[in-house]
Write a protein that holds these residues in place. Structure first.
Motif, PDB file in Angstrom:
ATOM      1  N   MET A 164       0.895  -1.202   0.162  1.00  0.00           N
ATOM      2  CA  MET A 164      -0.001  -0.105   0.082  1.00  0.00           C
ATOM      3  C   MET A 164       0.850   1.437   0.029  1.00  0.00           C
ATOM      4  N   PRO A 165       0.604   2.146  -0.828  1.00  0.00           N
ATOM      5  CA  PRO A 165       1.374   3.138  -0.867  1.00  0.00           C
ATOM      6  C   PRO A 165       1.080   4.420   0.371  1.00  0.00           C
ATOM      7  N   GLU A 167      -8.782  -0.164   7.770  1.00  0.00           N
ATOM      8  CA  GLU A 167      -7.007  -0.631   7.665  1.00  0.00           C
ATOM      9  C   GLU A 167      -6.134   0.340   7.044  1.00  0.00           C
ATOM     10  N   ALA A 168      -6.606   1.191   6.154  1.00  0.00           N
ATOM     11  CA  ALA A 168      -6.092   2.102   5.385  1.00  0.00           C
ATOM     12  C   ALA A 168      -5.566   3.259   6.620  1.00  0.00           C
ATOM     13  N   ALA A 169      -6.822   3.579   7.272  1.00  0.00           N
ATOM     14  CA  ALA A 169      -6.301   4.774   8.029  1.00  0.00           C
ATOM     15  C   ALA A 169      -5.581   4.431   9.380  1.00  0.00           C
ATOM     16  N   ARG A 205     -11.640   2.938  -2.160  1.00  0.00           N
ATOM     17  CA  ARG A 205     -10.449   1.985  -1.736  1.00  0.00           C
ATOM     18  C   ARG A 205      -9.404   2.807  -1.078  1.00  0.00           C
ATOM     19  N   ALA A 206      -8.157   1.837  -0.491  1.00  0.00           N
ATOM     20  CA  ALA A 206      -7.369   2.643   0.115  1.00  0.00           C
ATOM     21  C   ALA A 206      -6.561   3.844  -0.422  1.00  0.00           C
ATOM     22  N   THR A 207      -6.430   3.318  -2.026  1.00  0.00           N
ATOM     23  CA  THR A 207      -5.563   4.155  -2.731  1.00  0.00           C
ATOM     24  C   THR A 207      -6.177   5.509  -2.923  1.00  0.00           C
ATOM     25  N   HIS A 208      -7.681   5.411  -2.882  1.00  0.00           N
ATOM     26  CA  HIS A 208      -8.451   7.000  -2.937  1.00  0.00           C
ATOM     27  C   HIS A 208      -8.371   7.722  -1.708  1.00  0.00           C
TER      28      HIS A 208
END
Length: 254
Positions: free
Chosen positions: A1-2, A56-58, A223-226
């Motif tokens: 993930m970036p 998860e991304a946060a 999604r996580a990228t957004h």
């Protein structure tokens, strides 16, 4: 993930600009379903994967507080079949993902009223997850369900009056202490998906000086990228809180 882009100050030093508190208005489920000739309930069901992905991304990005707008006080006006589906869906999601949230060290809370229309079983599931995760010290996840910003402000005012506070003693801090979860910091960034640009009665006190981003992506496709793109947008902004910012020459800006 970036990872989110981290801006640097003029002398090249690293600047930590990760927003402390991010709030998401999860908009676009119905339109997502309509574009596929599916019932609106299909859009709500598809939104489950997005919720977990963004949580998860946060957490991975270092966000300490994440608030998700799941159901407003006005959403009770929707067709009964859709409301019933949402109530059942939320209960299933809470039960299904409780172990994962707890394992991640996430503290979970539910922001909303004690509406009699909320099934007792769902209210109990909310309470059980809150208790299960109450000692966790990771990110705090607040799910706004049966939430209305105006109602919160009215209830805070009533609570302040009942406390017997003298009018001259009331200030922003004393008022905020009567809001639900007064330890919650102000929102730094609000993300509203689907491109709609409305507040929709969401955490009105807490978003007073939040930055807003309105990605056109519908929530089930978000999604996580957004999410990280939204963090990057936030990091490129200059928050002035009513003041002025200096331009590149060090002069006051507008």
């Amino acid at each position: 993930m970036p990872r989110p882009v981290v801006p640097r100050s003029a002398d090249g030093e690293r600047t930590d600009a990760t927003p402390r508190h991010v709030a998401c208005v999860m908009d676009g489920n119905g339109r997502w379903a309509a574009r596929r000739d599916l019932p609106r309930t299909s859009g709500h069901r598809a939104a489950e994967a997005t919720v977990i992905d963004i949580v998860e991304a946060a957490r991975s990005a270092g966000v300490r507080w994440l608030s998700l707008y799941a159901f407003s006080t006005e959403n009770w006006r929707r067709p009964g079949e859709e409301v019933d589906y949402l109530l059942c869906l939320v209960r299933r999601v809470v039960r299904k993902h409780a172990p994962l949230l707890h394992a991640r060290g996430i503290r979970c809370r539910f922001l909303g009223g004690a509406d009699a229309r909320i099934p007792a079983e769902l209210a109990r599931d909310f309470a059980d997850l809150t208790t299960l995760t109450s000692r966790n010290r990771g990110m705090t996840l607040t799910v706004a369900f049966d939430h209305g910003g105006r109602r919160d402000i009215v209830e805070a005012a009533r609570s302040l009056i009942r406390s017997g506070a003298a009018p001259e003693a009331v200030d922003e801090d004393s008022f905020a202490a009567h809001l639900p979860f007064p330890d919650t910091p102000d929102v730094d960034l609000v993300i509203r998906t689907s491109g709609e640009q409305r507040i929709s009665n969401f955490m009105l006190w807490q978003v007073a000086y939040a930055e807003w981003v309105f990605p056109s992506v519908l929530w089930p496709d978000f999604r996580a990228t957004h999410f990280l793109e939204c963090l990057n947008t936030y990091q490129r902004r200059h928050r002035r809180f009513g003041g002025v910012a200096a331009d590149t020459n060090g002069e006051p800006g507008s």
